[in-house]
Scaffold this motif. Structure first.
Motif, PDB file in Angstrom:
ATOM      1  N   UNK A  77      14.797 -17.799  -5.843  1.00 20.43           N
ATOM      2  CA  UNK A  77      13.736 -18.689  -5.373  1.00 20.43           C
ATOM      3  C   UNK A  77      13.256 -18.212  -4.013  1.00 20.43           C
ATOM      4  N   UNK A  78      11.950 -18.326  -3.727  1.00 23.08           N
ATOM      5  CA  UNK A  78      11.431 -17.845  -2.438  1.00 23.08           C
ATOM      6  C   UNK A  78      11.938 -18.697  -1.277  1.00 23.08           C
ATOM      7  N   UNK A  79      12.285 -17.990  -0.210  1.00 25.66           N
ATOM      8  CA  UNK A  79      12.780 -18.653   1.000  1.00 25.66           C
ATOM      9  C   UNK A  79      11.794 -18.515   2.145  1.00 25.66           C
ATOM     10  N   UNK A  80      11.272 -17.319   2.327  1.00 24.55           N
ATOM     11  CA  UNK A  80      10.407 -17.061   3.469  1.00 24.55           C
ATOM     12  C   UNK A  80       9.458 -15.929   3.100  1.00 24.55           C
ATOM     13  N   UNK A  81       8.451 -15.729   3.939  1.00 28.01           N
ATOM     14  CA  UNK A  81       7.501 -14.625   3.795  1.00 28.01           C
ATOM     15  C   UNK A  81       7.731 -13.663   4.948  1.00 28.01           C
ATOM     16  N   UNK A  82       7.938 -12.401   4.631  1.00 25.44           N
ATOM     17  CA  UNK A  82       8.217 -11.378   5.633  1.00 25.44           C
ATOM     18  C   UNK A  82       7.003 -10.485   5.828  1.00 25.44           C
ATOM     19  N   UNK A  83       6.868  -9.966   7.031  1.00 26.15           N
ATOM     20  CA  UNK A  83       5.855  -8.964   7.352  1.00 26.15           C
ATOM     21  C   UNK A  83       6.541  -7.605   7.390  1.00 26.15           C
ATOM     22  N   UNK A  84       6.183  -6.737   6.461  1.00 30.14           N
ATOM     23  CA  UNK A  84       6.774  -5.398   6.376  1.00 30.14           C
ATOM     24  C   UNK A  84       5.710  -4.372   6.728  1.00 30.14           C
ATOM     25  N   UNK A  85       6.153  -3.190   7.101  1.00 26.66           N
ATOM     26  CA  UNK A  85       5.249  -2.146   7.545  1.00 26.66           C
ATOM     27  C   UNK A  85       4.432  -1.592   6.382  1.00 26.66           C
ATOM     28  N   UNK A  86       3.119  -1.544   6.572  1.00 23.18           N
ATOM     29  CA  UNK A  86       2.245  -0.975   5.549  1.00 23.18           C
ATOM     30  C   UNK A  86       2.495   0.517   5.382  1.00 23.18           C
ATOM     31  N   UNK A  87       2.800   1.213   6.468  1.00 20.04           N
ATOM     32  CA  UNK A  87       3.013   2.659   6.394  1.00 20.04           C
ATOM     33  C   UNK A  87       4.277   3.024   5.631  1.00 20.04           C
ATOM     34  N   UNK A  88       5.160   2.057   5.378  1.00 24.83           N
ATOM     35  CA  UNK A  88       6.411   2.331   4.676  1.00 24.83           C
ATOM     36  C   UNK A  88       6.351   1.837   3.240  1.00 24.83           C
ATOM     37  N   UNK A  89       5.841   0.627   3.020  1.00 25.76           N
ATOM     38  CA  UNK A  89       5.878   0.013   1.702  1.00 25.76           C
ATOM     39  C   UNK A  89       4.508  -0.025   1.026  1.00 25.76           C
ATOM     40  N   UNK A  90       3.493   0.521   1.646  1.00 31.22           N
ATOM     41  CA  UNK A  90       2.178   0.632   1.005  1.00 31.22           C
ATOM     42  C   UNK A  90       1.567   1.988   1.340  1.00 31.22           C
ATOM     43  N   UNK A  91       2.409   3.011   1.401  1.00 28.46           N
ATOM     44  CA  UNK A  91       1.940   4.360   1.710  1.00 28.46           C
ATOM     45  C   UNK A  91       1.340   5.005   0.470  1.00 28.46           C
ATOM     46  N   UNK A  92       0.729   6.160   0.694  1.00 27.77           N
ATOM     47  CA  UNK A  92       0.164   6.902  -0.431  1.00 27.77           C
ATOM     48  C   UNK A  92       1.284   7.437  -1.318  1.00 27.77           C
ATOM     49  N   UNK A  93       1.145   7.264  -2.618  1.00 27.81           N
ATOM     50  CA  UNK A  93       2.159   7.716  -3.572  1.00 27.81           C
ATOM     51  C   UNK A  93       1.859   9.164  -3.950  1.00 27.81           C
ATOM     52  N   UNK A  94       2.800  10.047  -3.641  1.00 28.62           N
ATOM     53  CA  UNK A  94       2.631  11.481  -3.886  1.00 28.62           C
ATOM     54  C   UNK A  94       3.626  11.933  -4.948  1.00 28.62           C
ATOM     55  N   UNK A  95       3.201  12.012  -6.215  1.00 27.62           N
ATOM     56  CA  UNK A  95       4.143  12.483  -7.258  1.00 27.62           C
ATOM     57  C   UNK A  95       4.620  13.907  -7.039  1.00 27.62           C
ATOM     58  N   UNK A  96       3.781  14.761  -6.456  1.00 24.46           N
ATOM     59  CA  UNK A  96       4.203  16.143  -6.224  1.00 24.46           C
ATOM     60  C   UNK A  96       5.321  16.217  -5.197  1.00 24.46           C
ATOM     61  N   UNK A  97       5.232  15.409  -4.137  1.00 22.64           N
ATOM     62  CA  UNK A  97       6.286  15.403  -3.124  1.00 22.64           C
ATOM     63  C   UNK A  97       7.566  14.794  -3.697  1.00 22.64           C
ATOM     64  N   UNK A  98       7.431  13.750  -4.510  1.00 25.37           N
ATOM     65  CA  UNK A  98       8.604  13.137  -5.133  1.00 25.37           C
ATOM     66  C   UNK A  98       9.302  14.136  -6.052  1.00 25.37           C
ATOM     67  N   UNK A  99       8.531  14.929  -6.780  1.00 26.56           N
ATOM     68  CA  UNK A  99       9.134  15.934  -7.666  1.00 26.56           C
ATOM     69  C   UNK A  99       9.904  16.979  -6.866  1.00 26.56           C
ATOM     70  N   UNK A 100       9.361  17.405  -5.750  1.00 28.50           N
ATOM     71  CA  UNK A 100      10.058  18.395  -4.923  1.00 28.50           C
ATOM     72  C   UNK A 100      11.381  17.848  -4.400  1.00 28.50           C
TER      73      UNK A 100
END
Length: 311
Positions: free
Chosen positions: A100-123
């Motif tokens: 159940x939800x308890x609170x709303x957190x503010x997380x860093x956009x640069x960490x949890x909403x960064x550009x997804x790079x499949x090529x870098x993940x593969x490496x």
């Protein structure tokens, strides 16, 4: 040729007149243009040092513009684009036992909403899996296999191919030509590339609603059945009737060893296939990627933000 001579003869009088101008007129061009009635001798001003060269320099270069302000100094700063999005995004903090939800957190956009790079993940996945390879593969060479080294048949007279020892690779029971030898499969990768891949997988989990942030992971029972029923009721594990195993990565905050408050969780999850526990300081891209749900507590979230936040 005749036209060229006529053109030169036409401009010769004008050239002679220009080179034989009176010296007084040459000194005062303003009087010719009608800009001044009298020709006054110009007063020589002391030469100012140029800002484009050292004072002691004797090289003849383009004269200075005078004041530094005339050179448009300091240079104007380059324009930088302003990011219209805020630096943080919001995420729910859930209760571990009831989801159940308890609170709303503010997380860093640069960490949890960064550009997804499949090529870098593969490496990075290739790098991490190479690090886990034992590299103990081995095959015997001609000097290691069993057998005599005498010549098996005469060199000539039989009409067949020439052969030497039975240890040769073409014979059954012989050596292995160019076979594998024990070696390390370790490769190198830049740390920034590894951090970029970790941001990519965390952003993918957040975008797919597979990242769960809880307040803590303390459980009251060490029984496997209680934890399994809790995971099913929270929607993180499939029903037992489906025959599918759960795929959950638990990431509680641990300094070095497993703390005492997480001992029950470790014992309860030990016998559940598909449920793993990992220290956030030892997070691996491949392990996060191969699990469906990633569950971490608030302290682990702050630790990952401190590591992955760009400078």
């Amino acid at each position: 040729m005749q036209h060229t001579k006529q053109a030169v003869a036409r401009f010769l009088p004008a050239l002679r007149q220009a080179f034989t101008m009176p010296q007084a007129i040459q000194k005062c061009p303003q009087q010719i243009r009608g800009l001044a009635s009298e020709c006054k001798p110009s007063e020589s001003k002391p030469s100012e040092p140029s800002v484009l060269r050292p004072i002691s320099s004797k090289r003849r270069i383009v004269p200075s513009a005078g004041e530094i302000s005339a050179l448009n100094w300091p240079l104007p700063q380059a324009l930088r684009a302003v990011n219209p999005f805020p630096e943080t995004i919001q995420a729910w903090m859930m209760d571990f036992e009831t989801n159940e939800p308890i609170d709303i957190l503010d997380v860093q956009r640069s960490v949890f909403a960064a550009q997804i790079r499949p090529d870098i993940v593969h490496r990075v996945v290739t790098y991490e899996r190479n690090m886990k390879r034992q590299g103990t593969h081995n095959s015997r060479t001609r000097s290691e296999v069993r057998g005599s080294t005498r010549k098996v048949q005469p060199q000539k007279g039989l009409g067949m191919a020439r052969h030497g020892t039975r240890r040769a690779p073409q014979f059954v029971g012989g050596a292995k030509a160019h076979g594998p030898v024990p070696r390390s499969h370790e490769t190198q990768i830049q740390r920034k590339v590894w951090l970029m891949a970790l941001r990519s997988v965390l952003s993918a989990k957040y975008a797919q609603d597979q990242l769960v942030v809880v307040d803590n992971m303390e459980v009251g029972s060490r029984k496997t059945g209680d934890l399994s029923r809790m995971l099913i009721s929270n929607g993180w594990s499939p029903l037992a009737s489906t025959g599918r195993s759960p795929s959950i990565m638990l990431m509680p905050f641990m300094e070095e060893a497993l703390p005492s408050e997480l001992r029950k969780l470790e014992m309860a999850s030990r016998n559940i296939p598909g449920v793993s526990i990992m220290n956030p300081s030892d997070a691996e891209v491949y392990e996060i990627l191969r699990h469906q749900f990633l569950i971490m507590d608030r302290k682990a979230l702050d630790l990952l933000e401190g590591i992955l936040k760009p400078m």
